[in-house]
Scaffold this motif. Structure first.
Motif, short mmCIF file in Angstrom:
data_model
loop_
_atom_site.label_atom_id
_atom_site.label_comp_id
_atom_site.label_asym_id
_atom_site.label_seq_id
_atom_site.Cartn_x
_atom_site.Cartn_y
_atom_site.Cartn_z
N MET A 40 0.48 -1.43 -0.17
CA MET A 40 0.00 -0.05 -0.18
C MET A 40 0.96 1.25 -0.11
O MET A 40 0.67 2.19 0.84
CB MET A 40 -0.92 0.07 1.09
CG MET A 40 -0.55 -0.12 2.35
SD MET A 40 -1.49 -0.11 3.85
CE MET A 40 -0.57 -0.61 5.16
N ASP A 141 -1.90 9.76 4.63
CA ASP A 141 -1.91 8.49 4.13
C ASP A 141 -2.06 7.56 5.30
O ASP A 141 -1.74 6.34 5.11
CB ASP A 141 -0.65 8.25 3.19
CG ASP A 141 -0.69 7.04 2.38
OD1 ASP A 141 0.35 6.64 2.09
OD2 ASP A 141 -1.80 6.80 2.10
N LYS A 144 -7.83 5.91 7.28
CA LYS A 144 -8.77 6.81 6.49
C LYS A 144 -9.73 7.47 7.42
O LYS A 144 -10.15 8.72 7.13
CB LYS A 144 -9.44 6.02 5.18
CG LYS A 144 -8.51 5.11 4.46
CD LYS A 144 -7.15 6.05 4.23
CE LYS A 144 -6.07 5.37 3.62
NZ LYS A 144 -4.86 5.87 3.56
N ASP A 169 -4.01 10.96 0.25
CA ASP A 169 -4.15 9.75 -0.72
C ASP A 169 -5.53 8.98 -0.44
O ASP A 169 -6.18 9.16 0.54
CB ASP A 169 -3.05 8.83 -0.36
CG ASP A 169 -2.84 7.76 -1.25
OD1 ASP A 169 -2.32 6.69 -0.83
OD2 ASP A 169 -3.26 7.92 -2.48
N GLU A 199 -2.80 2.28 -6.40
CA GLU A 199 -1.23 1.91 -6.47
C GLU A 199 -1.23 0.40 -7.31
O GLU A 199 -1.96 -0.22 -6.76
CB GLU A 199 -0.62 1.80 -5.40
CG GLU A 199 -1.08 1.38 -4.25
CD GLU A 199 -1.75 2.20 -3.37
OE1 GLU A 199 -2.28 3.17 -3.74
OE2 GLU A 199 -1.81 2.04 -2.11
MG MG Z 1 -2.29 5.37 0.76
#
Ligand code: MG
Ligand code: 77K
Length: 214
Positions: A40, A141, A144, A169, A199
């Motif tokens: 991640m 990042d 969340k 992100d 990603e």
């Molecule tokens: Mg991230």
């Protein structure tokens, strides 16, 4: 004895990247994550957007929330001027131990201060610990569901000044809906969405850049 994915990622860096060459560290991690095991990291596609924002802001003080293996820490620190600093917070000590070694392999220890701990505990201590007034750039990042409470906490602690940039992100995947709603509705922020992909995949994701208007 079984290694962990972060340990295997570090081994790939030590095998394939040149000590002291940050770009080769970034390349080695992206190659490992595309060819061997997904991880991640912000990745190469969103990483180029991160590079653009860092270069545009040319920050003296950067706060990164969520170090993981140090990939974005290296991406950011490699672009900073000599006396600029990245303070990066990681809750997971195992991730932090790997990140420390990845950052060292890149030769960027002097630009990075890695803290192991919870953002909610550390944000209120930033000013006294580092003798700074505010952050020029914050890269969110980490978990969340911490994006919004930590943003409110940074506001309350006076860590954002007129023009401070928040770059978040994963605002689509895994998503941070309450954060997105807040920065897009608030008259205290001017927000912009950079559409990209999760990603190393074709899944939609993106970065949200928000300027604090003070
Ligand atoms: Mg991230
Ligand atoms: C355990 N932990 C320590 N730090 C964190 C914070 N980061 C994330 O959670 C995170 C998760 C994903 C992701 C995971 C699974 C999936 F199917 C799709 C996306 C991508 C990211 O770029 C992330 O930053 C989690």
């Amino acid at each position: 004895t079984h290694s962990t994915r972060p340990q295997r990622l570090l081994s790939a860096v030590q095998k394939n990247a040149t000590r002291g060459d940050p770009s080769s560290v970034v390349k080695a991690i992206d190659q490992f994550c595309r060819q061997k095991e997904w991880a991640m990291n912000v990745g190469d596609e969103k990483g180029c957007i991160l590079d653009l924002v860092v270069s545009e802001v040319n920050p003296t003080f950067v706060l990164e929330l969520g170090t993981y293996c140090g990939y974005s820490t290296v991406r950011i620190a490699r672009l900073l001027p000599p006396h600029a600093k990245v303070i990066t917070l990681e809750f997971n000590p195992d991730f932090a131990a790997i990140a420390h070694q990845v950052i060292a392999w890149a030769g960027l220890e002097d630009k990075v201060h890695l803290i192991v701990g919870a953002s909610g505990d550390w944000i209120p201590k930033m000013k006294e610990q580092f003798g700074l007034n505010s952050f020029d750039l914050v890269f969110l990042d980490h978990w969340k569901d911490r994006y919004l409470p930590d943003t409110k906490l940074m506001e309350e602690c006076g860590l954002l000044r007129q023009g401070s940039i928040l770059l978040a992100d994963n605002v689509i995947c895994p998503g941070a809906p309450d954060y997105l709603d807040y920065v897009r509705r608030s008259s205290q922020y001017e927000s912009q969405y950079f559409k990209s992909h999760l990603e190393y995949t074709k899944v939609e994701d993106g970065l949200e850049k928000s300027i604090f208007l003070g």
